[in-house]
Write an enzyme that holds these catalytic residues in place. Structure first.
Site, PDB file in Angstrom:
ATOM      1  CE  LYS A   1      -4.473  10.338  -2.189  1.00  0.00           C
ATOM      2  NZ  LYS A   1      -5.656   9.453  -2.266  1.00  0.00           N
TER       3      LYS A   1
ATOM      4  CG  ASP B   1      -4.618  -8.383  -0.974  1.00  0.00           C
ATOM      5  OD1 ASP B   1      -3.393  -8.450  -0.737  1.00  0.00           O
ATOM      6  OD2 ASP B   1      -5.399  -7.642  -0.331  1.00  0.00           O
TER       7      ASP B   1
ATOM      8  CB  SER C   1      -3.498   7.130  -5.707  1.00  0.00           C
ATOM      9  OG  SER C   1      -4.847   7.442  -5.626  1.00  0.00           O
TER      10      SER C   1
END
Length: 459
Positions: free
Chosen positions: A323, A309, A298
Protein backbone atom coordinates in the site's frame (compact mmCIF):
# COMPACT_ATOMS: atom_id res chain seq x y z
CA UNK A 1 -14.07 23.48 -0.59
CA UNK A 2 -12.99 27.05 -0.30
CA UNK A 3 -13.10 27.61 3.44
CA UNK A 4 -10.27 27.00 5.87
CA UNK A 5 -10.36 23.22 6.15
CA UNK A 6 -8.74 21.03 8.76
CA UNK A 7 -6.82 18.33 6.91
CA UNK A 8 -5.10 15.21 8.18
CA UNK A 9 -3.02 12.71 6.26
CA UNK A 10 -3.53 9.02 6.78
CA UNK A 11 -1.61 5.87 5.91
CA UNK A 12 -4.13 3.04 5.98
CA UNK A 13 -4.18 -0.50 4.65
CA UNK A 14 -7.89 -0.99 5.26
CA UNK A 15 -10.37 -0.58 8.08
CA UNK A 16 -9.69 -1.73 11.60
CA UNK A 17 -12.57 -2.79 13.75
CA UNK A 18 -12.79 -0.33 16.32
CA UNK A 19 -10.94 1.52 14.48
CA UNK A 20 -7.17 1.42 14.04
CA UNK A 21 -7.01 3.48 10.91
CA UNK A 22 -4.93 6.40 12.11
CA UNK A 23 -3.91 9.92 11.15
CA UNK A 24 -0.62 11.67 10.71
CA UNK A 25 -0.50 15.36 11.47
CA UNK A 26 -2.97 18.19 11.04
CA UNK A 27 -2.46 21.19 8.77
CA UNK A 28 -4.67 23.96 7.57
CA UNK A 29 -5.18 24.13 3.84
CA UNK A 30 -6.56 27.08 1.90
CA UNK A 31 -7.50 25.50 -1.40
CA UNK A 32 -9.76 27.12 -3.93
CA UNK A 33 -11.60 24.65 -6.14
CA UNK A 34 -11.79 26.01 -9.70
CA UNK A 35 -15.31 26.61 -10.92
CA UNK A 36 -16.24 24.15 -13.64
CA UNK A 37 -19.39 23.46 -15.56
CA UNK A 38 -21.37 20.81 -13.72
CA UNK A 39 -22.50 17.78 -15.72
CA UNK A 40 -26.16 18.86 -15.79
CA UNK A 41 -27.47 15.74 -17.53
CA UNK A 42 -25.74 13.47 -15.05
CA UNK A 43 -27.13 15.46 -12.14
CA UNK A 44 -30.60 15.21 -13.64
CA UNK A 45 -30.14 11.45 -13.90
CA UNK A 46 -29.08 11.32 -10.25
CA UNK A 47 -32.16 13.28 -9.15
CA UNK A 48 -34.37 11.06 -11.29
CA UNK A 49 -32.94 7.92 -9.69
CA UNK A 50 -33.34 9.45 -6.24
CA UNK A 51 -36.99 10.20 -6.90
CA UNK A 52 -37.63 6.74 -8.36
CA UNK A 53 -36.16 5.08 -5.27
CA UNK A 54 -38.23 7.30 -2.99
CA UNK A 55 -41.46 6.53 -4.85
CA UNK A 56 -41.00 2.90 -5.94
CA UNK A 57 -38.74 1.15 -3.40
CA UNK A 58 -40.57 -1.53 -1.42
CA UNK A 59 -40.19 0.40 1.83
CA UNK A 60 -39.93 4.12 2.60
CA UNK A 61 -36.37 5.44 2.88
CA UNK A 62 -35.34 8.75 4.45
CA UNK A 63 -33.70 11.33 2.22
CA UNK A 64 -30.73 11.50 4.62
CA UNK A 65 -30.14 7.76 4.27
CA UNK A 66 -30.30 7.87 0.48
CA UNK A 67 -27.91 10.81 0.25
CA UNK A 68 -25.45 9.27 2.73
CA UNK A 69 -25.51 6.00 0.77
CA UNK A 70 -24.86 7.96 -2.42
CA UNK A 71 -21.85 9.68 -0.83
CA UNK A 72 -20.51 6.35 0.47
CA UNK A 73 -20.84 4.82 -2.98
CA UNK A 74 -19.14 7.79 -4.64
CA UNK A 75 -16.09 7.57 -2.37
CA UNK A 76 -15.77 3.78 -2.13
CA UNK A 77 -15.90 3.63 -5.92
CA UNK A 78 -12.65 5.62 -6.14
CA UNK A 79 -10.32 3.07 -4.49
CA UNK A 80 -10.32 0.67 -1.53
CA UNK A 81 -9.08 3.35 0.88
CA UNK A 82 -11.41 6.29 0.22
CA UNK A 83 -14.61 6.37 2.26
CA UNK A 84 -17.21 8.40 4.10
CA UNK A 85 -17.00 8.48 7.91
CA UNK A 86 -20.14 9.27 9.86
CA UNK A 87 -19.96 10.91 13.28
CA UNK A 88 -19.25 7.69 15.20
CA UNK A 89 -16.75 6.37 12.64
CA UNK A 90 -14.86 9.66 12.66
CA UNK A 91 -14.82 9.61 16.47
CA UNK A 92 -13.37 6.09 16.44
CA UNK A 93 -10.77 7.17 13.89
CA UNK A 94 -9.60 10.04 16.08
CA UNK A 95 -9.52 7.80 19.16
CA UNK A 96 -7.20 5.35 17.44
CA UNK A 97 -4.35 7.88 17.38
CA UNK A 98 -3.95 7.33 21.12
CA UNK A 99 -3.57 3.58 20.65
CA UNK A 100 -6.72 2.87 22.70
CA UNK A 101 -10.06 1.94 21.13
CA UNK A 102 -12.83 -0.59 21.27
CA UNK A 103 -13.41 -3.58 18.99
CA UNK A 104 -11.76 -6.77 17.79
CA UNK A 105 -8.32 -5.44 16.85
CA UNK A 106 -8.39 -6.54 13.23
CA UNK A 107 -7.67 -4.58 10.06
CA UNK A 108 -9.49 -5.55 6.89
CA UNK A 109 -10.38 -4.50 3.37
CA UNK A 110 -12.92 -5.66 0.82
CA UNK A 111 -11.76 -8.18 -1.79
CA UNK A 112 -14.03 -9.86 -4.36
CA UNK A 113 -17.07 -9.20 -2.21
CA UNK A 114 -15.50 -10.72 0.90
CA UNK A 115 -13.70 -9.13 3.83
CA UNK A 116 -9.97 -9.88 3.77
CA UNK A 117 -7.87 -9.65 6.90
CA UNK A 118 -4.87 -7.37 6.38
CA UNK A 119 -3.54 -7.92 9.87
CA UNK A 120 -4.63 -8.75 13.41
CA UNK A 121 -3.16 -6.47 16.08
CA UNK A 122 -1.03 -8.02 18.82
CA UNK A 123 -2.73 -8.99 22.10
CA UNK A 124 -6.26 -8.26 20.85
CA UNK A 125 -9.31 -10.56 20.65
CA UNK A 126 -8.61 -11.23 16.97
CA UNK A 127 -4.98 -12.22 17.52
CA UNK A 128 -5.79 -14.34 20.57
CA UNK A 129 -8.54 -16.19 18.69
CA UNK A 130 -6.11 -17.13 15.92
CA UNK A 131 -7.16 -14.76 13.12
CA UNK A 132 -4.32 -14.46 10.59
CA UNK A 133 -3.35 -12.07 7.82
CA UNK A 134 -4.85 -13.25 4.54
CA UNK A 135 -7.93 -14.87 6.08
CA UNK A 136 -11.22 -14.20 4.28
CA UNK A 137 -14.24 -13.52 6.48
CA UNK A 138 -17.25 -15.14 4.82
CA UNK A 139 -19.80 -14.99 7.64
CA UNK A 140 -20.39 -12.72 10.65
CA UNK A 141 -22.52 -14.58 13.16
CA UNK A 142 -25.28 -15.93 10.89
CA UNK A 143 -24.95 -13.23 8.21
CA UNK A 144 -23.04 -14.03 4.98
CA UNK A 145 -20.55 -11.29 4.09
CA UNK A 146 -21.10 -11.63 0.34
CA UNK A 147 -23.19 -8.68 -0.77
CA UNK A 148 -22.40 -6.48 2.23
CA UNK A 149 -20.45 -3.28 1.87
CA UNK A 150 -17.26 -3.01 3.89
CA UNK A 151 -18.96 -0.51 6.14
CA UNK A 152 -21.90 -2.88 6.71
CA UNK A 153 -19.44 -5.61 7.71
CA UNK A 154 -17.64 -3.18 10.03
CA UNK A 155 -20.91 -2.21 11.70
CA UNK A 156 -21.84 -5.84 12.31
CA UNK A 157 -18.49 -6.58 13.90
CA UNK A 158 -18.64 -3.59 16.21
CA UNK A 159 -20.30 -3.84 19.58
CA UNK A 160 -19.99 -3.33 23.29
CA UNK A 161 -16.91 -4.77 25.03
CA UNK A 162 -17.70 -8.17 26.50
CA UNK A 163 -20.22 -9.16 23.83
CA UNK A 164 -19.46 -12.19 21.69
CA UNK A 165 -19.25 -12.59 17.93
CA UNK A 166 -18.66 -15.60 15.70
CA UNK A 167 -16.55 -15.24 12.54
CA UNK A 168 -16.41 -17.87 9.80
CA UNK A 169 -13.11 -17.69 7.93
CA UNK A 170 -11.59 -19.25 4.85
CA UNK A 171 -7.85 -19.77 5.13
CA UNK A 172 -5.52 -20.74 2.32
CA UNK A 173 -4.66 -24.47 2.39
CA UNK A 174 -7.14 -25.10 5.21
CA UNK A 175 -9.35 -28.13 4.42
CA UNK A 176 -12.53 -26.48 5.75
CA UNK A 177 -13.80 -23.06 6.91
CA UNK A 178 -12.72 -22.02 10.40
CA UNK A 179 -15.32 -20.92 12.93
CA UNK A 180 -13.94 -18.67 15.68
CA UNK A 181 -15.77 -17.13 18.62
CA UNK A 182 -14.39 -13.78 19.75
CA UNK A 183 -15.28 -11.48 22.63
CA UNK A 184 -15.18 -7.76 21.87
CA UNK A 185 -12.96 -5.70 24.11
CA UNK A 186 -11.36 -2.32 24.61
CA UNK A 187 -8.17 -2.42 22.57
CA UNK A 188 -5.15 -0.95 24.31
CA UNK A 189 -2.27 -1.29 21.92
CA UNK A 190 1.28 -1.18 23.26
CA UNK A 191 2.73 -0.23 19.90
CA UNK A 192 6.37 -0.85 20.94
CA UNK A 193 7.76 -3.72 22.99
CA UNK A 194 11.44 -4.46 23.56
CA UNK A 195 13.23 -7.55 24.85
CA UNK A 196 16.65 -9.12 24.87
CA UNK A 197 16.97 -12.24 22.72
CA UNK A 198 20.51 -13.11 23.80
CA UNK A 199 23.19 -11.08 25.58
CA UNK A 200 24.07 -8.21 23.25
CA UNK A 201 21.22 -8.81 20.79
CA UNK A 202 17.95 -6.93 21.18
CA UNK A 203 14.46 -7.39 19.78
CA UNK A 204 11.87 -4.64 19.30
CA UNK A 205 8.35 -5.29 18.05
CA UNK A 206 6.26 -2.44 16.59
CA UNK A 207 2.64 -3.56 16.18
CA UNK A 208 1.35 -0.30 14.68
CA UNK A 209 2.29 3.36 14.36
CA UNK A 210 0.55 5.64 16.86
CA UNK A 211 1.26 9.14 18.15
CA UNK A 212 3.69 7.86 20.80
CA UNK A 213 5.52 5.18 18.78
CA UNK A 214 8.64 7.26 18.14
CA UNK A 215 8.98 8.17 21.81
CA UNK A 216 8.29 4.61 22.96
CA UNK A 217 10.93 3.27 20.57
CA UNK A 218 13.56 5.60 22.04
CA UNK A 219 12.64 4.45 25.55
CA UNK A 220 12.88 0.74 24.65
CA UNK A 221 16.25 1.26 22.98
CA UNK A 222 17.51 3.05 26.08
CA UNK A 223 16.44 0.09 28.26
CA UNK A 224 18.24 -2.40 26.01
CA UNK A 225 21.42 -0.31 26.08
CA UNK A 226 21.25 0.07 29.85
CA UNK A 227 21.06 -3.72 30.23
CA UNK A 228 24.43 -4.13 28.47
CA UNK A 229 26.31 -3.63 25.24
CA UNK A 230 23.96 -3.76 22.26
CA UNK A 231 25.69 -5.54 19.36
CA UNK A 232 22.67 -5.54 17.05
CA UNK A 233 18.88 -5.34 16.86
CA UNK A 234 15.98 -7.20 15.26
CA UNK A 235 13.13 -4.81 14.37
CA UNK A 236 9.88 -6.75 13.94
CA UNK A 237 7.32 -5.12 11.61
CA UNK A 238 5.38 -8.28 10.77
CA UNK A 239 1.59 -7.88 10.63
CA UNK A 240 1.94 -4.15 11.27
CA UNK A 241 -0.99 -2.51 9.41
CA UNK A 242 0.49 0.99 9.47
CA UNK A 243 -0.73 4.19 11.12
CA UNK A 244 0.76 7.63 11.47
CA UNK A 245 3.08 8.93 8.77
CA UNK A 246 4.92 11.05 11.34
CA UNK A 247 5.47 7.96 13.49
CA UNK A 248 6.95 6.08 10.54
CA UNK A 249 9.29 9.01 9.91
CA UNK A 250 10.30 9.11 13.61
CA UNK A 251 11.07 5.37 13.66
CA UNK A 252 13.13 5.56 10.48
CA UNK A 253 14.98 8.59 11.82
CA UNK A 254 16.07 6.62 14.90
CA UNK A 255 18.29 4.41 12.73
CA UNK A 256 19.26 6.76 9.88
CA UNK A 257 22.04 9.30 10.21
CA UNK A 258 21.19 11.27 7.09
CA UNK A 259 19.33 11.18 3.78
CA UNK A 260 15.73 10.90 2.64
CA UNK A 261 13.14 8.80 4.47
CA UNK A 262 10.06 9.16 2.29
CA UNK A 263 8.43 11.60 -0.11
CA UNK A 264 4.73 12.07 -0.85
CA UNK A 265 3.51 13.37 -4.21
CA UNK A 266 -0.03 14.39 -5.12
CA UNK A 267 -1.56 16.08 -8.15
CA UNK A 268 -0.39 19.56 -7.16
CA UNK A 269 2.55 21.18 -5.41
CA UNK A 270 0.67 21.53 -2.12
CA UNK A 271 0.46 17.75 -1.82
CA UNK A 272 4.20 17.17 -2.35
CA UNK A 273 6.58 16.88 0.57
CA UNK A 274 9.86 15.14 1.46
CA UNK A 275 10.92 13.91 4.90
CA UNK A 276 14.64 13.64 5.69
CA UNK A 277 16.57 12.05 8.54
CA UNK A 278 18.27 14.13 11.19
CA UNK A 279 21.86 13.51 12.31
CA UNK A 280 22.30 10.64 14.74
CA UNK A 281 21.85 6.86 14.69
CA UNK A 282 20.48 5.33 17.90
CA UNK A 283 22.40 2.11 17.20
CA UNK A 284 25.64 3.87 16.25
CA UNK A 285 25.86 1.84 13.05
CA UNK A 286 25.38 -1.55 14.74
CA UNK A 287 23.69 -4.22 12.56
CA UNK A 288 19.92 -4.00 12.09
CA UNK A 289 17.69 -6.79 10.75
CA UNK A 290 14.07 -5.96 9.89
CA UNK A 291 11.34 -8.63 9.86
CA UNK A 292 8.45 -8.10 7.39
CA UNK A 293 5.64 -10.14 5.85
CA UNK A 294 2.43 -9.80 3.87
CA UNK A 295 0.76 -8.09 6.83
CA UNK A 296 3.37 -5.30 6.91
CA UNK A 297 1.57 -2.38 5.29
CA UNK A 298 1.58 1.34 4.74
CA UNK A 299 3.64 3.11 7.44
CA UNK A 300 5.47 -0.16 8.15
CA UNK A 301 6.47 -0.25 4.48
CA UNK A 302 7.75 3.31 4.71
CA UNK A 303 10.17 2.26 7.46
CA UNK A 304 11.16 -0.94 5.64
CA UNK A 305 11.65 0.89 2.35
CA UNK A 306 13.72 3.67 3.91
CA UNK A 307 16.03 1.27 5.76
CA UNK A 308 16.42 -0.94 2.69
CA UNK A 309 17.09 1.89 0.24
CA UNK A 310 19.53 3.59 2.59
CA UNK A 311 21.26 0.21 3.13
CA UNK A 312 20.85 0.66 6.86
CA UNK A 313 19.09 -2.61 7.57
CA UNK A 314 18.67 -6.05 6.05
CA UNK A 315 15.05 -7.02 5.38
CA UNK A 316 14.09 -10.63 6.01
CA UNK A 317 10.75 -12.42 5.62
CA UNK A 318 8.18 -12.29 2.81
CA UNK A 319 6.89 -9.60 0.45
CA UNK A 320 4.95 -6.78 2.12
CA UNK A 321 1.32 -5.78 1.53
CA UNK A 322 1.95 -3.08 -1.08
CA UNK A 323 0.00 0.00 0.00
CA UNK A 324 1.78 3.07 -1.28
CA UNK A 325 -0.91 5.75 -1.07
CA UNK A 326 -1.74 8.51 1.39
CA UNK A 327 -5.25 9.42 2.52
CA UNK A 328 -6.42 12.84 3.68
CA UNK A 329 -9.12 13.16 6.33
CA UNK A 330 -11.40 16.11 5.60
CA UNK A 331 -13.77 16.95 8.48
CA UNK A 332 -17.26 18.15 7.49
CA UNK A 333 -19.61 20.58 9.18
CA UNK A 334 -21.90 17.85 10.54
CA UNK A 335 -19.08 16.24 12.60
CA UNK A 336 -18.56 13.58 9.94
CA UNK A 337 -15.61 13.40 7.53
CA UNK A 338 -14.42 11.98 4.25
CA UNK A 339 -11.23 9.99 3.82
CA UNK A 340 -9.85 10.41 0.33
CA UNK A 341 -6.63 9.35 -1.36
CA UNK A 342 -4.59 12.44 -2.18
CA UNK A 343 -1.04 11.26 -2.83
CA UNK A 344 1.36 8.39 -3.36
CA UNK A 345 4.48 7.93 -1.29
CA UNK A 346 7.92 7.02 -2.60
CA UNK A 347 10.92 5.41 -0.94
CA UNK A 348 14.29 7.25 -0.89
CA UNK A 349 15.30 5.71 -4.25
CA UNK A 350 12.12 7.09 -5.82
CA UNK A 351 10.23 3.80 -6.15
CA UNK A 352 6.53 3.45 -5.54
CA UNK A 353 5.51 0.23 -3.81
CA UNK A 354 1.80 0.70 -4.63
CA UNK A 355 0.30 -2.72 -5.46
CA UNK A 356 3.87 -4.07 -5.63
CA UNK A 357 5.07 -4.36 -2.05
CA UNK A 358 8.66 -4.56 -0.86
CA UNK A 359 10.64 -7.71 -1.55
CA UNK A 360 12.94 -8.44 1.40
CA UNK A 361 16.67 -8.95 0.93
CA UNK A 362 16.34 -12.45 2.38
CA UNK A 363 13.09 -14.23 1.56
CA UNK A 364 11.61 -16.81 3.92
CA UNK A 365 8.47 -18.63 2.82
CA UNK A 366 6.17 -19.58 5.72
CA UNK A 367 6.36 -23.23 6.73
CA UNK A 368 6.03 -25.35 9.83
CA UNK A 369 9.11 -26.52 11.70
CA UNK A 370 8.95 -29.61 13.93
CA UNK A 371 11.27 -30.30 16.82
CA UNK A 372 13.20 -33.58 16.67
CA UNK A 373 13.95 -35.79 19.66
CA UNK A 374 17.76 -35.79 20.07
CA UNK A 375 17.62 -39.53 20.86
CA UNK A 376 16.37 -40.14 17.30
CA UNK A 377 19.54 -38.91 15.63
CA UNK A 378 22.16 -38.97 18.38
CA UNK A 379 24.70 -36.31 19.23
CA UNK A 380 27.39 -37.54 16.85
CA UNK A 381 30.93 -38.71 17.51
CA UNK A 382 33.76 -36.24 17.98
CA UNK A 383 37.54 -36.62 18.29
CA UNK A 384 37.25 -36.15 22.04
CA UNK A 385 35.05 -39.26 22.20
CA UNK A 386 37.64 -41.61 20.62
CA UNK A 387 39.50 -44.01 22.87
CA UNK A 388 43.23 -43.25 23.07
CA UNK A 389 42.81 -39.83 21.36
CA UNK A 390 45.56 -37.24 21.84
CA UNK A 391 44.83 -34.55 24.39
CA UNK A 392 44.93 -30.90 23.43
CA UNK A 393 48.38 -29.56 24.45
CA UNK A 394 46.81 -26.26 25.53
CA UNK A 395 44.09 -27.84 27.64
CA UNK A 396 44.38 -27.71 31.43
CA UNK A 397 44.40 -31.03 33.36
CA UNK A 398 40.99 -30.31 34.90
CA UNK A 399 39.50 -29.74 31.42
CA UNK A 400 40.82 -33.10 30.17
CA UNK A 401 39.43 -34.78 33.29
CA UNK A 402 36.04 -33.13 32.71
CA UNK A 403 36.01 -34.36 29.09
CA UNK A 404 36.66 -37.93 30.18
CA UNK A 405 34.03 -37.70 32.91
CA UNK A 406 31.52 -36.25 30.46
CA UNK A 407 32.15 -39.12 28.06
CA UNK A 408 31.51 -41.67 30.81
CA UNK A 409 28.45 -39.76 31.96
CA UNK A 410 26.91 -39.92 28.49
CA UNK A 411 27.27 -43.70 28.43
CA UNK A 412 25.67 -44.03 31.89
CA UNK A 413 22.90 -41.63 30.84
CA UNK A 414 21.95 -43.85 27.91
CA UNK A 415 21.93 -46.91 30.12
CA UNK A 416 19.66 -45.22 32.64
CA UNK A 417 17.18 -44.49 29.88
CA UNK A 418 17.23 -40.73 30.16
CA UNK A 419 16.57 -40.03 26.51
CA UNK A 420 18.80 -37.00 26.12
CA UNK A 421 16.30 -34.42 27.31
CA UNK A 422 16.67 -30.90 26.04
CA UNK A 423 18.47 -28.57 28.37
CA UNK A 424 15.93 -26.42 30.15
CA UNK A 425 16.15 -22.72 29.41
CA UNK A 426 16.19 -20.57 32.51
CA UNK A 427 12.87 -18.96 33.29
CA UNK A 428 14.41 -15.53 33.62
CA UNK A 429 15.60 -15.50 30.02
CA UNK A 430 13.49 -12.96 28.08
CA UNK A 431 13.07 -15.21 25.02
CA UNK A 432 13.43 -18.98 24.91
CA UNK A 433 16.09 -19.16 22.20
CA UNK A 434 16.13 -22.97 22.27
CA UNK A 435 12.51 -23.06 21.10
CA UNK A 436 12.76 -20.24 18.55
CA UNK A 437 13.17 -22.54 15.50
CA UNK A 438 9.80 -24.12 16.31
CA UNK A 439 7.90 -21.20 17.83
CA UNK A 440 9.12 -18.43 15.50
CA UNK A 441 11.35 -19.67 12.71
CA UNK A 442 11.52 -16.26 11.02
CA UNK A 443 12.81 -14.62 14.19
CA UNK A 444 15.30 -17.47 14.60
CA UNK A 445 16.65 -16.80 11.10
CA UNK A 446 16.72 -13.06 11.79
CA UNK A 447 18.78 -13.64 14.94
CA UNK A 448 21.16 -15.94 13.06
CA UNK A 449 21.63 -13.30 10.35
CA UNK A 450 22.11 -10.58 12.96
CA UNK A 451 24.86 -12.57 14.67
CA UNK A 452 26.61 -13.07 11.34
CA UNK A 453 26.45 -9.36 10.55
CA UNK A 454 27.81 -8.53 13.99
CA UNK A 455 30.74 -10.93 13.59
CA UNK A 456 31.55 -9.57 10.14
CA UNK A 457 31.38 -5.96 11.32
CA UNK A 458 33.76 -6.57 14.22
CA UNK A 459 36.47 -8.32 12.20
Amino acid sequence: MSSSTRVSLALLAGVVFGVSATLTHSVFAEKQVPAETLPLKDLQTFVEILNRVKSDYVEPVKDETLLENAVRGMLSGLDPHSSYLDKEEYKDLNASTTGKFGGLGIEVQLKDGLVKVVSPIDDTPAAKAGVKAGDLIVKIDDTPVKGLTLQDAVSKMRGDPGTKIVLTLIRENAPAPLVLELKRDYIKVASVRGRSIEPGFGYIRISQFTATTGKNLSEELAKLKKAGELKGLVLDLRNNPGGLLTAAVDVSDEFLNKGAIVSIKGRDADSTREFDASVGDALDGKPLVVLVNGGSASAAEIVAGALQDQKRGVLIGSKTFGKGSVQTILPLNNDSAIKITTARYYTPSGRSIQAEGIVPDVTIQPFKVSKLDPSEFGEGVHEADLKGRLDNPNAKPEEIKAQDKGKEGKTDEKKEGDKGKDKDVKKDEPINVADLPVNDYELYEALTLLKGLSITQNR
